[in-house]
Design a protein around this motif. Sequence first.
Motif, PDB file in Angstrom:
ATOM      1  N   TYR A   1       0.835  -1.211   0.000  1.00 32.36           N
ATOM      2  CA  TYR A   1       0.000   0.000   0.000  1.00 32.36           C
ATOM      3  C   TYR A   1       0.862   1.250   0.000  1.00 32.36           C
ATOM      4  CZ  TYR A   1      -3.238   3.562   1.665  1.00 32.36           C
ATOM      5  OH  TYR A   1      -3.965   4.701   1.790  1.00 32.36           O
ATOM      6  N   ILE A   2       1.950   1.213   0.780  1.00 30.73           N
ATOM      7  CA  ILE A   2       2.824   2.381   0.859  1.00 30.73           C
ATOM      8  C   ILE A   2       3.477   2.646  -0.487  1.00 30.73           C
ATOM      9  CG2 ILE A   2       4.934   3.297   1.903  1.00 30.73           C
ATOM     10  CD1 ILE A   2       4.222   1.834   4.465  1.00 30.73           C
ATOM     11  N   ASP A   3       3.924   1.563  -1.175  1.00 36.86           N
ATOM     12  CA  ASP A   3       4.539   1.736  -2.488  1.00 36.86           C
ATOM     13  C   ASP A   3       3.576   2.341  -3.483  1.00 36.86           C
ATOM     14  OD1 ASP A   3       6.991   0.753  -1.727  1.00 36.86           O
ATOM     15  OD2 ASP A   3       6.410  -1.329  -2.083  1.00 36.86           O
ATOM     16  N   ARG A   4       2.322   1.902  -3.422  1.00 36.80           N
ATOM     17  CA  ARG A   4       1.321   2.437  -4.344  1.00 36.80           C
ATOM     18  C   ARG A   4       1.141   3.942  -4.121  1.00 36.80           C
ATOM     19  NH1 ARG A   4      -1.939  -1.634  -6.609  1.00 36.80           N
ATOM     20  NH2 ARG A   4      -1.616  -3.679  -5.687  1.00 36.80           N
ATOM     21  N   MET A   5       1.162   4.341  -2.863  1.00 35.26           N
ATOM     22  CA  MET A   5       0.933   5.748  -2.556  1.00 35.26           C
ATOM     23  C   MET A   5       2.042   6.640  -3.103  1.00 35.26           C
ATOM     24  SD  MET A   5      -1.935   6.074  -1.112  1.00 35.26           S
ATOM     25  CE  MET A   5      -1.805   7.714  -0.414  1.00 35.26           C
ATOM     26  N   ARG A   6       3.210   6.045  -3.370  1.00 35.92           N
ATOM     27  CA  ARG A   6       4.311   6.852  -3.872  1.00 35.92           C
ATOM     28  C   ARG A   6       4.103   7.261  -5.330  1.00 35.92           C
ATOM     29  NH1 ARG A   6       9.185   3.199  -1.311  1.00 35.92           N
ATOM     30  NH2 ARG A   6       8.945   3.883   0.856  1.00 35.92           N
ATOM     31  N   ILE A   7       3.228   6.571  -6.016  1.00 31.04           N
ATOM     32  CA  ILE A   7       2.951   6.910  -7.406  1.00 31.04           C
ATOM     33  C   ILE A   7       1.820   7.917  -7.451  1.00 31.04           C
ATOM     34  CG2 ILE A   7       2.170   6.026  -9.627  1.00 31.04           C
ATOM     35  CD1 ILE A   7       3.517   3.403  -8.956  1.00 31.04           C
ATOM     36  N   ASP A   8       2.164   9.130  -7.803  1.00 29.63           N
ATOM     37  CA  ASP A   8       1.191  10.221  -7.833  1.00 29.63           C
ATOM     38  C   ASP A   8       0.564  10.270  -9.227  1.00 29.63           C
ATOM     39  OD1 ASP A   8      -0.189  12.624  -7.876  1.00 29.63           O
ATOM     40  OD2 ASP A   8       1.260  13.644  -6.617  1.00 29.63           O
ATOM     41  N   LYS A   9      -0.704   9.848  -9.320  1.00 28.36           N
ATOM     42  CA  LYS A   9      -1.366   9.798 -10.625  1.00 28.36           C
ATOM     43  C   LYS A   9      -1.540  11.183 -11.230  1.00 28.36           C
ATOM     44  CE  LYS A   9      -3.748   5.455  -9.593  1.00 28.36           C
ATOM     45  NZ  LYS A   9      -5.049   4.754  -9.449  1.00 28.36           N
ATOM     46  N   ASN A  10      -1.686  12.189 -10.364  1.00 30.78           N
ATOM     47  CA  ASN A  10      -1.826  13.558 -10.878  1.00 30.78           C
ATOM     48  C   ASN A  10      -0.570  13.997 -11.613  1.00 30.78           C
ATOM     49  OD1 ASN A  10      -4.447  13.967  -9.948  1.00 30.78           O
ATOM     50  ND2 ASN A  10      -3.735  14.616  -7.921  1.00 30.78           N
TER      51      ASN A  10
ATOM     52  N   ILE B   1       1.446  12.024 -13.194  1.00 20.95           N
ATOM     53  CA  ILE B   1       1.468  11.320 -14.477  1.00 20.95           C
ATOM     54  C   ILE B   1       0.562  12.029 -15.482  1.00 20.95           C
ATOM     55  CG2 ILE B   1       0.944   9.135 -15.633  1.00 20.95           C
ATOM     56  CD1 ILE B   1       1.578   7.731 -12.997  1.00 20.95           C
ATOM     57  N   LYS B   2      -0.651  12.423 -15.038  1.00 18.74           N
ATOM     58  CA  LYS B   2      -1.570  13.119 -15.938  1.00 18.74           C
ATOM     59  C   LYS B   2      -1.004  14.482 -16.353  1.00 18.74           C
ATOM     60  CE  LYS B   2      -5.848  10.820 -14.580  1.00 18.74           C
ATOM     61  NZ  LYS B   2      -7.231  10.969 -14.087  1.00 18.74           N
ATOM     62  N   GLN B   3      -0.336  15.160 -15.406  1.00 18.13           N
ATOM     63  CA  GLN B   3       0.284  16.432 -15.743  1.00 18.13           C
ATOM     64  C   GLN B   3       1.355  16.244 -16.813  1.00 18.13           C
ATOM     65  OE1 GLN B   3      -1.778  18.929 -14.660  1.00 18.13           O
ATOM     66  NE2 GLN B   3       0.017  20.059 -13.994  1.00 18.13           N
ATOM     67  N   PHE B   4       2.103  15.129 -16.703  1.00 19.42           N
ATOM     68  CA  PHE B   4       3.175  14.874 -17.662  1.00 19.42           C
ATOM     69  C   PHE B   4       2.642  14.677 -19.070  1.00 19.42           C
ATOM     70  CE2 PHE B   4       6.224  12.131 -19.872  1.00 19.42           C
ATOM     71  CZ  PHE B   4       7.356  12.919 -19.745  1.00 19.42           C
ATOM     72  N   THR B   5       1.441  14.104 -19.192  1.00 24.47           N
ATOM     73  CA  THR B   5       0.860  13.880 -20.521  1.00 24.47           C
ATOM     74  C   THR B   5       0.184  15.125 -21.066  1.00 24.47           C
ATOM     75  OG1 THR B   5      -1.229  13.072 -19.570  1.00 24.47           O
ATOM     76  CG2 THR B   5       0.481  11.440 -20.032  1.00 24.47           C
ATOM     77  N   SER B   6       0.150  16.186 -20.237  1.00 22.59           N
ATOM     78  CA  SER B   6      -0.417  17.458 -20.692  1.00 22.59           C
ATOM     79  C   SER B   6       0.723  18.380 -21.075  1.00 22.59           C
ATOM     80  CB  SER B   6      -1.264  18.099 -19.584  1.00 22.59           C
ATOM     81  OG  SER B   6      -0.429  18.602 -18.566  1.00 22.59           O
ATOM     82  N   ASP B   7       0.388  19.620 -21.396  1.00 19.57           N
ATOM     83  CA  ASP B   7       1.407  20.601 -21.747  1.00 19.57           C
ATOM     84  C   ASP B   7       1.761  21.477 -20.555  1.00 19.57           C
ATOM     85  OD1 ASP B   7       3.043  21.089 -23.816  1.00 19.57           O
ATOM     86  OD2 ASP B   7       1.540  22.020 -25.109  1.00 19.57           O
ATOM     87  N   LYS B   8       1.428  21.023 -19.336  1.00 19.14           N
ATOM     88  CA  LYS B   8       1.576  21.883 -18.169  1.00 19.14           C
ATOM     89  C   LYS B   8       2.388  21.214 -17.060  1.00 19.14           C
ATOM     90  CE  LYS B   8      -2.892  24.102 -19.017  1.00 19.14           C
ATOM     91  NZ  LYS B   8      -4.229  24.389 -18.481  1.00 19.14           N
ATOM     92  N   PHE B   9       3.253  20.252 -17.395  1.00 20.40           N
ATOM     93  CA  PHE B   9       3.993  19.588 -16.342  1.00 20.40           C
ATOM     94  C   PHE B   9       5.208  20.422 -15.915  1.00 20.40           C
ATOM     95  CE2 PHE B   9       6.106  18.030 -20.163  1.00 20.40           C
ATOM     96  CZ  PHE B   9       7.444  18.038 -19.800  1.00 20.40           C
ATOM     97  N   SER B  10       5.584  20.269 -14.625  1.00 11.62           N
ATOM     98  CA  SER B  10       6.729  20.972 -14.067  1.00 11.62           C
ATOM     99  C   SER B  10       7.952  20.070 -14.087  1.00 11.62           C
ATOM    100  CB  SER B  10       6.433  21.389 -12.627  1.00 11.62           C
ATOM    101  OG  SER B  10       6.297  20.248 -11.812  1.00 11.62           O
ATOM    102  N   MET B  11       9.105  20.649 -13.718  1.00 11.09           N
ATOM    103  CA  MET B  11      10.312  19.846 -13.623  1.00 11.09           C
ATOM    104  C   MET B  11      10.143  18.739 -12.589  1.00 11.09           C
ATOM    105  SD  MET B  11      13.320  19.122 -14.611  1.00 11.09           S
ATOM    106  CE  MET B  11      13.634  20.516 -15.686  1.00 11.09           C
ATOM    107  N   SER B  12       9.419  19.054 -11.489  1.00  9.57           N
ATOM    108  CA  SER B  12       9.155  18.048 -10.459  1.00  9.57           C
ATOM    109  C   SER B  12       8.346  16.887 -11.019  1.00  9.57           C
ATOM    110  CB  SER B  12       8.410  18.688  -9.282  1.00  9.57           C
ATOM    111  OG  SER B  12       8.030  17.710  -8.354  1.00  9.57           O
TER     112      SER B  12
END
Length: 346
Positions: free
Chosen positions: A4-13, A15-26
């Motif tokens: 459960y802890i490992d799953r929580m480390r993956i931030d789906k938001n 990932i979605k930001q990365f597929t948009s034109d608005k992702f940050s360096m973070s």
Amino acid sequence: MLTYIDRMRIDKNKIKQFTSDKFSMSDYLSVKEYFKKEECNESMMEFMKSDWDETNSSDRNMHHILKFLHKKMGIEELSFYQKSYRLFSKIAAVLILPAFLTIAILTYYAISRNNVEETWVEIFSPSGSRTNFQLPDGSTGWLNSGSSIKYLSQFKDERRVEISGEVWFDVVHKKNKVFKVSTPNFDVKVLGTQFNVTSYPFDETAQVILDEGKVELTGKDNQKIVTLAPDQRIVFNKDSQNFVKTECDASSYCSWKDGLLIFKNVPFSEIAQRVGRKYNAEIIVHDNSLNSEIFRATFEDETLDQICKLLSGVVPIEYKIHKRVMQPDGSFSKNKVEIWTKQNIN
């Protein structure tokens, strides 16, 4: 099995930001880490499956995604993407994989091919403005008008930044890990402290003012020049190549970061320079004797015209503020202020 802890480390938001034109360096760095860790695969696949339910994939969409990756990941080998597009579009047609899976695979290979390259970040502060920034180690600071800072997206063995213009730093202390500010004329080394560096390309001088802690100046040959204590200032003359250290009120020199201009027993020439920097104005003083006059003043929310009026109330001067003129490229010229002492007005 992913916990459960490992799953929580993956931030789906992210990932979605990365597929948009608005992702940050973070966002970029986080997604990069997801694809590097094999234990994240199960959770990533679950996200892909749910994402497919919301995605209407098409060849046109796939082509758009590939163009997006080409631009954002900085890959010049266009043929690599063209081949990958043909390959994975066939896989998608047969296995009905989500468009995001294509992004994932292409991103993984793009990162793998370029993991030896460092990513540089550069921040600019437009003329007439102040810009706040935060560095990878948690250190923060402010860029003054027309200034810039450049640094690696992730500090490794050395915390190092390059600057142009005026920058105030609040450096996080890290034992045995030096923080270095590099300018064209000298470097500043600290472990953790607050200080101000001014190094505009066209100024006759460059300077360092220490607010708290201790800083060490070194030459470009890495030879130590001087160590500063709080409320000390060192000025480097670019023509003579000389350094002069004096005592000062550091808070007044660093007040620009708080939107204030505080002058305590400084020459008029310095007031003109600092006011001009804040208001993106060229201030021309037609009487050189006025430049050496000493003043005390504090300005906060006043306009450029109000500052000139206040100065004319204590000094026998006349001034003229010229209207900004539109340039051929559509931009406007800087404000321009001319100042005369009354006895020298024709």
